[in-house]
Every structure is written in C-alpha cells, then in structure tokens.
Scaffold this motif. Sequence first.
Motif, mmCIF file in Angstrom:
data_model
loop_
_atom_site.group_PDB
_atom_site.id
_atom_site.type_symbol
_atom_site.label_atom_id
_atom_site.label_comp_id
_atom_site.label_asym_id
_atom_site.label_seq_id
_atom_site.Cartn_x
_atom_site.Cartn_y
_atom_site.Cartn_z
ATOM 1 N N LEU A 150 -29.306 36.466 -122.355
ATOM 2 C CA LEU A 150 -29.800 37.176 -121.180
ATOM 3 C C LEU A 150 -29.830 36.265 -119.953
ATOM 4 O O LEU A 150 -29.550 36.708 -118.837
ATOM 5 N N VAL A 151 -30.154 34.969 -120.157
ATOM 6 C CA VAL A 151 -30.184 34.057 -119.009
ATOM 7 C C VAL A 151 -28.787 33.849 -118.423
ATOM 8 O O VAL A 151 -28.652 33.474 -117.252
ATOM 9 N N LEU A 152 -27.736 34.096 -119.236
ATOM 10 C CA LEU A 152 -26.375 33.976 -118.706
ATOM 11 C C LEU A 152 -26.065 35.124 -117.747
ATOM 12 O O LEU A 152 -25.249 34.980 -116.832
ATOM 13 N N PHE A 153 -26.694 36.276 -117.968
ATOM 14 C CA PHE A 153 -26.528 37.417 -117.072
ATOM 15 C C PHE A 153 -27.264 37.211 -115.744
ATOM 16 O O PHE A 153 -26.984 37.882 -114.761
ATOM 17 N N LEU A 169 -20.803 38.593 -125.106
ATOM 18 C CA LEU A 169 -19.471 38.247 -124.609
ATOM 19 C C LEU A 169 -18.653 39.511 -124.354
ATOM 20 O O LEU A 169 -18.005 39.647 -123.302
ATOM 21 N N ALA A 170 -18.701 40.439 -125.300
ATOM 22 C CA ALA A 170 -17.947 41.685 -125.129
ATOM 23 C C ALA A 170 -18.456 42.486 -123.939
ATOM 24 O O ALA A 170 -17.671 43.055 -123.168
ATOM 25 N N ILE A 171 -19.767 42.510 -123.759
ATOM 26 C CA ILE A 171 -20.353 43.280 -122.669
ATOM 27 C C ILE A 171 -20.057 42.649 -121.312
ATOM 28 O O ILE A 171 -19.691 43.336 -120.352
ATOM 29 N N ILE A 172 -20.186 41.315 -121.240
ATOM 30 C CA ILE A 172 -19.862 40.622 -119.987
ATOM 31 C C ILE A 172 -18.395 40.828 -119.640
ATOM 32 O O ILE A 172 -18.025 41.095 -118.502
ATOM 33 N N GLY A 173 -17.532 40.692 -120.668
ATOM 34 C CA GLY A 173 -16.099 40.857 -120.440
ATOM 35 C C GLY A 173 -15.744 42.250 -119.969
ATOM 36 O O GLY A 173 -14.774 42.448 -119.220
ATOM 37 N N ALA A 174 -16.521 43.247 -120.392
ATOM 38 C CA ALA A 174 -16.256 44.631 -119.988
ATOM 39 C C ALA A 174 -16.962 45.000 -118.690
ATOM 40 O O ALA A 174 -16.869 46.151 -118.247
ATOM 41 N N GLY A 175 -17.658 44.033 -118.106
ATOM 42 C CA GLY A 175 -18.349 44.285 -116.845
ATOM 43 C C GLY A 175 -19.680 44.984 -117.008
ATOM 44 O O GLY A 175 -20.226 45.531 -116.035
ATOM 45 N N GLY A 176 -20.230 44.995 -118.201
ATOM 46 C CA GLY A 176 -21.516 45.635 -118.434
ATOM 47 C C GLY A 176 -22.679 44.729 -118.090
ATOM 48 O O GLY A 176 -22.513 43.542 -117.845
ATOM 49 N N GLY A 177 -23.876 45.283 -118.109
ATOM 50 C CA GLY A 177 -25.068 44.539 -117.775
ATOM 51 C C GLY A 177 -25.947 44.287 -118.983
ATOM 52 O O GLY A 177 -25.657 44.755 -120.098
ATOM 53 N N PRO A 178 -27.053 43.561 -118.784
ATOM 54 C CA PRO A 178 -27.917 43.182 -119.913
ATOM 55 C C PRO A 178 -28.568 44.366 -120.603
ATOM 56 O O PRO A 178 -28.853 44.313 -121.797
ATOM 57 N N ARG A 179 -28.796 45.471 -119.882
ATOM 58 C CA ARG A 179 -29.430 46.625 -120.513
ATOM 59 C C ARG A 179 -28.525 47.275 -121.556
ATOM 60 O O ARG A 179 -29.010 47.906 -122.501
ATOM 61 N N VAL A 180 -27.226 47.118 -121.413
ATOM 62 C CA VAL A 180 -26.304 47.628 -122.436
ATOM 63 C C VAL A 180 -26.548 46.892 -123.743
ATOM 64 O O VAL A 180 -26.623 47.512 -124.828
ATOM 65 N N ALA A 206 -18.881 30.460 -120.471
ATOM 66 C CA ALA A 206 -19.868 29.909 -121.405
ATOM 67 C C ALA A 206 -19.995 30.807 -122.634
ATOM 68 O O ALA A 206 -20.062 30.329 -123.774
ATOM 69 N N ALA A 207 -20.013 32.121 -122.412
ATOM 70 C CA ALA A 207 -20.167 33.062 -123.520
ATOM 71 C C ALA A 207 -18.994 32.986 -124.496
ATOM 72 O O ALA A 207 -19.152 33.245 -125.692
ATOM 73 N N TYR A 208 -17.797 32.643 -124.001
ATOM 74 C CA TYR A 208 -16.635 32.494 -124.872
ATOM 75 C C TYR A 208 -16.819 31.374 -125.889
ATOM 76 O O TYR A 208 -16.170 31.353 -126.940
#
Length: 451
Positions: free
Chosen positions: A56-59, A182-193, A267-269
């Motif tokens: 979450l801190v990465l978001f 990682l999948a969510i960040i890569g897809a442009g999603g946010g932490p709530r997803v 970083a998530a990768y």
Amino acid sequence: MAAPAPTPRSRWIQEWDPEDEAFWRASGEKVARRNLVFSVLSEHIGFSIWTMWSVLVLFMGPEYGLTPADKFLLTSVVTLVGAVVRVPYTFAVALFGGRNWTVVSASLLLVPTVAAFAVMEPGTSFGTFLLVGLLAGIGGGNFASSMTNINAFFPLRRKGWALGLNAGGGNIGVPAVQLAALAIIGAGGGPRVLLGIYIPLIVVAAVLAALFMDNLATVRNDTGAAKDPHTWIMSFLYVGTFGSFIGYAFAFGQVLQVQFGRTPLEAAYLTFIGPLLGSLVRPVGGRLADRYGGARITLWNYVGMAAATALLVVAGAGGSLPVFVTVFVVLFALSGLGNGSTYKMIPGIFQARALADGLTGEQAAARGRRLSGAAMGLIGAVGALGGVGINLAFRQSFLTSGSGSGAFVAFLVFYGLCFAVTWAVYLRGPAAQGRAATATGAEPQLSYAEV
C-alpha cells in the motif's frame, strides 16, 4: 486407537495420540492433514493482510504527503502489533479450540481490510494511516495460533515437515499480496481494488475453517514455557530468521525506491521474488532439520545469511542494482530456510527437557507438545519484533546517511551473534547433549544437537 469422529455440532476430538503409530496410520494422519490444509489457507490470508501495507505504501505517491521516514514508521507499527498479538493468539487455541479460534481470527481480518478500504485516499492524515495500520497487525497473530494448533496434531517425527509446510504456506501470503499489487498497478488500478479482492477471500477462509477443521480437547496451555531459558534463546535465534523475513518483506520495496530510485511499478516487479522463495523453502528447512538436526542446519544457515549481508553492503556502496537484488533474494531464501529449521528445534528441545526430567512414553510426548505449543507463540512474537527492528534500522540509516548500508552492517553483526549462540548452546560438547537416563532405559534419549 482410531481417531474418534468429531460430531458435526461440536467438532471436538476428545482423544489424540499422534505418537501411536497404529492410531496415526489408521486415521490420525488423515485428520491432521485435513486440518493442516485449512489452517494454511487462513494463515495465508492473515499474512497477506498483515503485510498489505508493504505494498500500500508503494501506491502512496507525493499526493499523500508522506516522507520515506513516515512510511518506514508506518510499516514498523504494523509489524509491532503483529508481533504483540501473537502471544494472546497462542493461548486462544487451548481456550477456544483450534477450529473455533481459526474461524474467529479469520473473521477479524475483515476489520483492518474494510478500514483500509475506507481511508485509502490522498488527504487522509498520517495519524489515521497509523491507526488503520495498527488494526492490520492482527493478521500477524494468525501465525501463532495456527502453529500452536498444528503442532498438536502431528507426531514429533513429522513436525519439521508439517510446521514448515504450515508456516511456508502462510508466508506465501506475503508474495501473493505483492503479486496482486503488481498486477493492479500495472493495470492502472488503485489500492482499493487490492483491498476489495481480499474481503471475499477472508469470508471464504472463515467458512471453510468452520466446515472442515476440528478442535483438540487435549490441547492445554502451559505458562511454564515462559520460565524455560530455551524459550528465550530460541526467540533470539528466531529474530534472526523470521525477523529478517518479515522485516525485509516490509522494507524491500521502499529500499529499492529510496536507495535506487525505482518507481512503484519497478519496485513491485521485484519485491515479491524474495518473499516467494523464502516461503517456498521453509518446508525444505524443516525437512532438512528432520533429517540432519535443526541446530546444525540453523548454524550454517546463519553463515550464509552473514555472507549475503556483507555482499549487500558492497553492492549498495557500488550502486549495483542487479547484484543488490540478486543477493537480497538469496538472503530472503536463507531466512526462509532458517525459519523452518529453527521451528523444528522447538518441539525437540522440549521433548528432550521432558526426558531429562525423567518422564517417559506418552507423558514425555504430551509435556513436550504442551510446552512447545506455548513456546511457539512466545518465540513467534519475539521473532516478529525483529521485523520492527529492521524497519526502524532502515529508517534511521536513511535519515542519517541516505543509504541502507548502516542497517546492513548492524544485521551482519547480529547474524554473527546468532551463529555463536546456536553453536554454544546446542552444538558445543556437553552443553549440546541434553541426555538423561530414564528409570527403565527403554526410552530413546534426545540431544539438543539432534533437535
């Protein structure tokens, strides 16, 4: 003796003797394995919720207004609560039953997950994030109750494998949440997803535990473990293994961002690789300890951890990201291996203590299970405090020098101390023997070097 079938209403088993080979082959193993499967599931999700703040801190970009020091403090608080609640969670198994407490502890994970879902947006105060992080710490307690429960189901000869599998399956919750992020960040999603994905999974884990797990009436709490010096010696050693695993799991992504300038996605990768390997090899550490002795595996594991840490200092000073990441992943794997070997030592040590006190047969085995079950929670709690120390050490190191090298030097010294303690207490000459003659001479005697 066949395992009595628990009634659907109570799910309580009144008699349990896993050391009896006939009982184990007839029905005990089947029951134990079934409980292990659903224990792993609940603990797995508990680890994911506990370590969710590591991603979450990465978001949380500049719009959240948090400094790197704030983020390290936040993850330290989450780790601290996860360590502290392990103590009551350990004793809850005997008070409420392993199945019953698994249902409760899994359901409680909804509280921090829903709370984080509600506040995760720019403009939320740092104090609010700290409070919600405190709630997330309860996910760390699931490990203690799960290990205490599974310890009671399996015979001593299988504990290294069973406890390693239980803990390793739980530990995989760390890379699982990181991969999901990682999948969510890569897809442009946010932490709530990410948070929304885990809410139904928590419900599923609680329901399955209610349907398929059992309570053992034979499990008893024994505070005598707190008075035994070996509980605190093993706590010190577990700080070096599990403290490293959970501390690095929370800190790795932030170190890559702060020291090497990686973006959240970059970083998530990388962050999930180390915790994944560390989780997968934990059962291997337990299996090796079953075969060669946990003390021997733990001793040489600390040598490897110290060597890897020294290489991290060199790689960090040279600014070599590929070498740094590679060695960090190796260090993660070694921490997981050491987690398995140290936890295998615990039941063996307490059975050796029971034999040394003159107990034999099932009396010695029962006392060993009772004391080791209580000790596991205390050891797990203190070990998790090592994760707090790691995050605070990184925070101070970056505040002081802008680099994590100072923290790694401190870790290197600590691994050297762990090596010395393991050798002096469990492998050195007379101190390692732990043998006692019994009245009949029929019982095999354990030495600490064999545990």
